[in-house]
Structure formats: C-alpha cells, structure tokens
Design a protein around this motif. Structure first.
Motif, PDB file in Angstrom:
ATOM      1  N   ALA A  81      14.673 -31.662 -42.880  1.00 38.61           N
ATOM      2  CA  ALA A  81      14.336 -30.658 -43.831  1.00 38.61           C
ATOM      3  C   ALA A  81      12.743 -30.799 -44.207  1.00 38.61           C
ATOM      4  O   ALA A  81      12.159 -30.041 -44.179  1.00 38.61           O
ATOM      5  CB  ALA A  81      14.840 -30.900 -45.323  1.00 38.61           C
ATOM      6  N   ALA A  82      12.177 -32.164 -43.883  1.00 39.38           N
ATOM      7  CA  ALA A  82      10.911 -32.212 -43.936  1.00 39.38           C
ATOM      8  C   ALA A  82      10.267 -31.728 -42.767  1.00 39.38           C
ATOM      9  O   ALA A  82       9.017 -31.206 -42.860  1.00 39.38           O
ATOM     10  CB  ALA A  82      10.248 -33.711 -44.301  1.00 39.38           C
ATOM     11  N   MET A  83      10.876 -31.940 -41.372  1.00 36.31           N
ATOM     12  CA  MET A  83      10.244 -31.290 -40.405  1.00 36.31           C
ATOM     13  C   MET A  83      10.162 -29.731 -40.457  1.00 36.31           C
ATOM     14  O   MET A  83       9.177 -29.263 -39.908  1.00 36.31           O
ATOM     15  CB  MET A  83      10.953 -31.826 -39.177  1.00 36.31           C
ATOM     16  N   ASP A  84      11.100 -29.174 -41.114  1.00 36.35           N
ATOM     17  CA  ASP A  84      11.476 -27.742 -41.135  1.00 36.35           C
ATOM     18  C   ASP A  84      10.029 -27.187 -42.008  1.00 36.35           C
ATOM     19  O   ASP A  84       9.594 -26.206 -41.786  1.00 36.35           O
ATOM     20  CB  ASP A  84      12.634 -27.262 -41.690  1.00 36.35           C
ATOM     21  N   ALA A  85       9.883 -27.898 -43.120  1.00 35.45           N
ATOM     22  CA  ALA A  85       8.738 -27.606 -44.016  1.00 35.45           C
ATOM     23  C   ALA A  85       7.510 -27.851 -43.383  1.00 35.45           C
ATOM     24  O   ALA A  85       6.603 -26.788 -43.460  1.00 35.45           O
ATOM     25  CB  ALA A  85       8.662 -28.415 -45.226  1.00 35.45           C
ATOM     26  N   LEU A  86       7.085 -28.684 -42.553  1.00 36.90           N
ATOM     27  CA  LEU A  86       5.960 -28.825 -41.578  1.00 36.90           C
ATOM     28  C   LEU A  86       5.781 -27.832 -40.732  1.00 36.90           C
ATOM     29  O   LEU A  86       4.605 -27.425 -40.379  1.00 36.90           O
ATOM     30  CB  LEU A  86       6.032 -30.177 -40.975  1.00 36.90           C
ATOM     31  N   LEU A  87       6.905 -27.452 -40.047  1.00 37.18           N
ATOM     32  CA  LEU A  87       6.753 -26.421 -38.965  1.00 37.18           C
ATOM     33  C   LEU A  87       6.509 -25.044 -39.788  1.00 37.18           C
ATOM     34  O   LEU A  87       5.538 -24.306 -39.291  1.00 37.18           O
ATOM     35  CB  LEU A  87       7.977 -26.309 -38.323  1.00 37.18           C
ATOM     36  N   ALA A  88       7.128 -24.717 -40.986  1.00 39.44           N
ATOM     37  CA  ALA A  88       6.826 -23.709 -41.499  1.00 39.44           C
ATOM     38  C   ALA A  88       5.356 -23.602 -42.039  1.00 39.44           C
ATOM     39  O   ALA A  88       4.570 -22.640 -41.900  1.00 39.44           O
ATOM     40  CB  ALA A  88       7.555 -23.576 -42.867  1.00 39.44           C
ATOM     41  N   GLU A  89       4.770 -24.697 -42.381  1.00 45.45           N
ATOM     42  CA  GLU A  89       3.233 -24.878 -42.601  1.00 45.45           C
ATOM     43  C   GLU A  89       2.379 -24.535 -41.415  1.00 45.45           C
ATOM     44  O   GLU A  89       1.460 -24.017 -41.777  1.00 45.45           O
ATOM     45  CB  GLU A  89       3.015 -26.072 -43.115  1.00 45.45           C
ATOM     46  N   LEU A  90       2.793 -25.046 -40.216  1.00 49.07           N
ATOM     47  CA  LEU A  90       2.185 -24.890 -39.105  1.00 49.07           C
ATOM     48  C   LEU A  90       2.086 -23.317 -38.636  1.00 49.07           C
ATOM     49  O   LEU A  90       1.170 -22.805 -37.830  1.00 49.07           O
ATOM     50  CB  LEU A  90       2.818 -25.843 -38.035  1.00 49.07           C
ATOM     51  N   ASP A  91       3.228 -22.438 -39.028  1.00 50.05           N
ATOM     52  CA  ASP A  91       3.370 -21.231 -38.510  1.00 50.05           C
ATOM     53  C   ASP A  91       2.165 -20.620 -39.165  1.00 50.05           C
ATOM     54  O   ASP A  91       1.456 -19.642 -38.969  1.00 50.05           O
ATOM     55  CB  ASP A  91       4.447 -20.614 -39.068  1.00 50.05           C
ATOM     56  N   LEU A 146      -3.790 -26.696 -37.265  1.00 56.99           N
ATOM     57  CA  LEU A 146      -3.523 -27.917 -37.654  1.00 56.99           C
ATOM     58  C   LEU A 146      -2.714 -28.490 -36.819  1.00 56.99           C
ATOM     59  O   LEU A 146      -2.412 -29.713 -37.289  1.00 56.99           O
ATOM     60  CB  LEU A 146      -3.312 -27.873 -39.167  1.00 56.99           C
ATOM     61  N   ALA A 147      -2.282 -28.050 -36.048  1.00 57.84           N
ATOM     62  CA  ALA A 147      -1.092 -28.546 -35.088  1.00 57.84           C
ATOM     63  C   ALA A 147      -1.939 -30.013 -34.355  1.00 57.84           C
ATOM     64  O   ALA A 147      -2.889 -29.571 -33.764  1.00 57.84           O
ATOM     65  CB  ALA A 147      -0.833 -27.377 -33.939  1.00 57.84           C
ATOM     66  N   PRO A 148      -1.164 -30.908 -34.450  1.00 51.81           N
ATOM     67  CA  PRO A 148      -1.764 -32.025 -33.781  1.00 51.81           C
ATOM     68  C   PRO A 148      -1.687 -31.992 -32.333  1.00 51.81           C
ATOM     69  O   PRO A 148      -0.737 -31.624 -31.720  1.00 51.81           O
ATOM     70  CB  PRO A 148      -0.853 -33.302 -34.367  1.00 51.81           C
TER      71      PRO A 148
END
Length: 571
Positions: A267-277, A282-284
């Motif tokens: 769930a946290a990874m999904d939130a991070l990916l949405a923010e990166l979209d 900011l993508a590492p």
C-alpha cells in the motif's frame, strides 16, 4: 551483528537525520549498554518492556538488551490502555524501557489530552511497580525517579571496558530474545516468543534472499529489515520519526535520493508510485532493489513498479510473525507465472485472497520446511518461534498451522540467475497460496482476525450482532469496516450516522486492539447468511459493503474486479 561491526570498522553503519554511526562506534555502544545492564543487575531471561520509537537509540538499546541476555518485549503504547496493561501483565517484565516523551504524555494531565485525541495511554511509571526503568531522551516530568538514561549506560559500560566477551561466546540458540504481540483481546493477548536461534535463522535468510551486501544503502524504519542489513555490512538509513510513505509520500520521496534498496508494504509503495506519477523528477536514480512485504504482493503494484523502474529488482517476501521469512519471490518471475495462469490470477476477490491458480509467493528460504495438511500450509524449521507467551514453557511450537491454503511445487534446478538472482541448481520448493482457511483481513502490515474482536464488540449495550469485514482495493489491502445490528430501531440499509454506529465507534479505542480498529462503522438491519446453519456469509457482506461504499462515492471508486455486487443485507 557484532561480527559485522568488528569486520567493517569505520564504514558507515546507521544514519538518522544528520547523524551517522560507523560500524565500530555502533558495536562499541551496543557492547557498552550490555555491559552496563549486567552491572545494574539484569540477569539471563529478564524481560524488558520496550517502547522506544525507531532511531539509533532504539537500535542500540534493543541489541544491547539481547546481548546482555535479556528479552525485548515490543509494546505498542497506541494499542489502548486496557490491552497494553493485559499484555504487560502477561509478559511480566522486570525492566521498562521507554522514551521520556512517552512518560510525559502518559502522566496527568497530558494523559487526558491524549485521550481526547483518541489515544489511550497507560501510565508507564505505574505499569510495573517494581520495575527498573530505562529512558531514552532527556529527563521530563513523569519520568520515574532513578530511571537510567541510555547515555549513562553507554558511558558506564565504556568505562568498564565493555566486557561482553563471555556473553558473546556463551550465547545459546534456544535463549529467549524477543516477544512480539500480534493480536488478541484484553482477556487473551497473544505474544510470539522468538529465540536467538530463530531470529538468527530468519534474519540470515532475509539478508541472503533479498541480496543485502556490504555498503548497500538501505532505507527502512523496520528493525527486522535494518538488522539483517547491518549483519550484511550494509549502510542502513532510518527515516525521521513520523515519516510515512503511505500517508506522506511526497515527504518520503526526498529520502529516496541516495537509497539503493527500499523496503515498503504494498500500500505504501502504491502511494509512492502515485506521487512519482505526479512528480517524476523526484524519481531516485540509484534504486536497485525494492523489497515488498507485510501484505500480498499482487499484479497491479508489480506492473506499476516495472513501468516506473524498468531495471529494478523486486523481492516479494511472504512470512508471518511466527516465522519470517517463509518464502521470497522475484518480481519478474512472479509476473511471468501470473501471465501463464488463467485471467484474474493474483487479483483480490471479496476476501482479499488470490483466485484462479493462486498467488505464487516464491521459493522457501533455507531454514523453513513446509508440508500440507489437506490443503492447509504447515510450517516448521529453524526460523520458527519458540511459541506463544501464554503457552510456554509447557507447549512449545513445533509446527505452525498458517491458515493459508497452498500448493507446494518441487524446485527447478534450471533456474536462471538473471531472473532470480540465485545460483543455478537452487532446487528449493516453490509455494503458491490458494486462499485462506481462516477468516482474516490485511491492512498495511497488520493481520486482523475478526473472530477475536466480534464477541467483544457484540457485548456493547444495544448491539445485537457485530461483524468485521474487509473491502479489498486493487493492491490487496483491506479497508476494515465494522457492521453492527442494533437491538432497537435498525436502519433500512447501511447507515454510518445511526446513533448506535456513532456510539460504538466512540467506545472502540479502549475496547479492542488499535491494529484492528475499523476504518468505518456502519449500522445495518441484518447480516447476510448462507447454508442450513444460517452462518454469517462474509463474502456476501464484503460485497454488500463494497456496493454501498461505491454508491456513496458516486460509483467512481476503483476497487478492482469483485464480481457481481450483492444487495444490502436486510433489504
């Protein structure tokens, strides 16, 4: 870990904010704390109630306690005062380790302020009347008189020469080292007891399975990920207290700039990916490996990861508190297996389980043996915990009935290293989950067993019946909804504003485990039932609640494919 400290010396071990501890300094502090604790009277087997937030102090103190042959009892103060007291009584600790801030917040009058904000804190200074107290942080009002500061432990142990050689040489694998509370109620709290041997086996399997190596930059706040990183000689970075990739993904992305390995729940990874979209700049750039665990890892989150990071390795970890890890899957290999299966495989059904041919969760780690009893997965091996606190020493764990339905396939000796990251000839069995034999929901990394809590909730005045249900989203996480049937004046359908729903929601914080707190309480006229026994039909209830929530949101909620929607019970 101490062997790694001696081996890697001046190399960076642990970073937190602007602080970085080298391996030799980290090892010195751990040994100093252990030596000082023994000098203060800690003896073999002493349990230490531990409530220190993630940070260098927590790592040093926890590892120092274990080195001193004590047992760390992880205790979440947010569980509610009644449950926290019952867990403390069961663990019977001789020592209490807590932050000064927690003593302050649990002392009058701040305890009343915390209660009004929904946090029931037990008064730490009074929990264990005869306990010795350890404090992290500066002295604050409410800290018990005579509480030993962590800084003093490090100084005293250092002056004594940090003599821990005998402790390190004579450690026994079967010695108790860790207690973690998983679920349960105030009447029957459930704590898992790990030994030095089971922890060592699990942490070693984790390090090998996810590819930890010296110098690798690892970002996580989880001790069960960070400690194996230290054992492997990696550089562990801990995020600031309160940094939450699921709740505050924008804040967390700034921490990823230097990370080579990231651990997150799906769930946290999904939130991070949405923010990166929204903010792709900011993508590492140096991210090599993403480790996912704590909940099912399903197709949508894997596909999103590989679209964003085509070259990254993904390791999906399947395990449980009693035995972690059990199996580890390579992300691309898992997607390939799902692609060869029938449509819909790996997508959540109404219970959050994988359907079709199941959810491939990877190869068993070396320390775990698995068998099937019927279709239920049963585990054993060196990584298995000693047992449950309320059953030991009389009834130790020899096997763990997981409640997961599964298939075990023989390993393939032709595995390719470019896909799996393992050597050819690795023939360990592979595991595929087929659903649940027991009712359980998953939210983040928390397993919620409804049967533990429903009888307690049903005892609230005015409640005729209570049922918890999980409404899964597209990545396999569950939104926990409590449905109550009023004894008087039931609503026509579902009603979140019904007086009983409001009253039950207000009563829950002091009644059940904080990890099982529902996201929403609904009143209903009745429950859907099936079969000759008229048993609660949880699948139909989940579908009905999902339909109601979709209707409330205007039909635009994205919850994945759940099949046909049921009518609301009682209509």
């Amino acid at each position: 870990m101490l062997a790694a400290a001696d081996r890697h010396g001046p190399r960076p071990a642990l970073s937190f904010g602007r602080r970085t501890l080298a391996y030799d300094e980290l090892g010195r502090r751990i040994r100093s704390v252990a030596a000082a604790l023994r000098g203060e009277g800690l003896v073999d087997g002493d349990r230490v109630l531990f409530s220190v937030r993630p940070g260098p102090d927590a790592v040093v103190l926890a590892l120092g306690i274990v080195l001193a042959r004590g047992t760390v009892v992880f205790a979440d103060p947010g569980a509610g005062a009644a449950l926290f007291r019952s867990r403390t009584a069961l663990a019977a600790p001789r020592w209490v380790a807590a932050e000064s801030l927690l003593h302050l917040a649990s002392n009058r009058p701040l305890r009343g302020i915390a209660r009004r904000r929904g946090l029931e804190l037990a008064p730490y200074a009074e929990l264990v009347p005869d306990a010795r107290h350890l404090r992290a942080g500066p002295w604050l009002p409410g800290v018990p008189r005579g509480a030993l500061p962590l800084g003093r432990l490090m100084r005293d142990g250092s002056r004594a020469g940090s003599r821990t050689g005998d402790l390190e040489l004579d450690a026994r694998p079967d010695d108790e080292a860790l207690v973690v509370f998983t679920s349960g109620t105030t009447a029957a709290p459930k704590g898992v007891v790990h030994s030095r041997g089971s922890l060592g086996s699990g942490l070693g399997d984790f390090a090998q399975g996810v590819g930890l190596r010296p110098g690798l930059r690892v970002l996580t706040d989880q001790l069960m990920v960070g400690v194996p990183a230290l054992i492997a000689g990696a550089h562990w970075t801990m995020p600031p207290v309160g940094a939450n990739p699921g709740a505050r993904p924008a804040q967390y992305l700034g921490l990823l700039a230097d990370a080579e390995l990231l651990f997150a729940v799906p769930a946290a990874m999904d939130a991070l990916l949405a923010e990166l979209d929204a903010r792709p700049e900011l993508a590492p750039r140096g991210l090599e490996t993403i480790v996912l665990g704590g909940a099912p890892v399903l197709r949508p989150v894997l596909e999103r990861i590989f679209r964003r990071f085509p070259e990254v390795r993904v390791r999906a970890v399947y395990g449980m508190t009693e035995i972690l890890p059990v199996a580890i899957a390579d992300g691309r290999e898992k997607l390939a297996l799902l692609d060869r299966a029938t449509p819909g495989v790996g997508e959540p059904d109404g219970r959050g389980d994988a359907v079709g041919h199941g959810d491939p969760v990877g190869r068993l780690v070396p320390s775990v043996a698995a068998r099937l009893d019927g279709d239920e997965l049963v585990l054993s091996g060196d990584g298995l915990a000693k047992g449950y606190l309320h059953e030991l020493p009389g009834t130790p764990l020899t096997e763990l009935r997981t409640g997961d339905l599964a298939r075990i396939d023989p390993g393939d000796a032709r595995d390719a290293t470019d896909q799996t990251g393992r050597d050819p000839g690795d023939g360990r069995p592979t595991l595929t989950l087929l659903g649940r034999a027991k009712d359980m929901f998953i939210r983040g990394s928390q397993n919620v067993y409804p049967g533990l809590y429903e009888p307690v909730i049903a005892g609230v005045d005015g409640v005729a019946e209570a049922a918890l249900t999980g409404v899964p989203d597209k990545i396999g996480d569950d939104r926990i909804v409590l449905v109550v049937v009023p004894e008087r004046e039931p609503p026509r359908g579902f009603d979140r504003g019904h007086p009983l729903a409001v009253r039950v929601a207000a009563a829950l914080p002091g009644l059940i485990d904080a990890g099982a707190m529902p996201d929403l309480v609904l009143a209903s006229r009745g429950m859907p039932r099936s079969g000759r026994s008229r048993k609660l039909d949880r699948r139909a209830l989940a579908a009905a609640v999902a339909a109601h929530l979709d209707a409330e949101a205007g039909g635009h909620a994205e919850r994945g494919d759940r099949g046909e929607r049921a009518q609301e019970p009682g209509r």
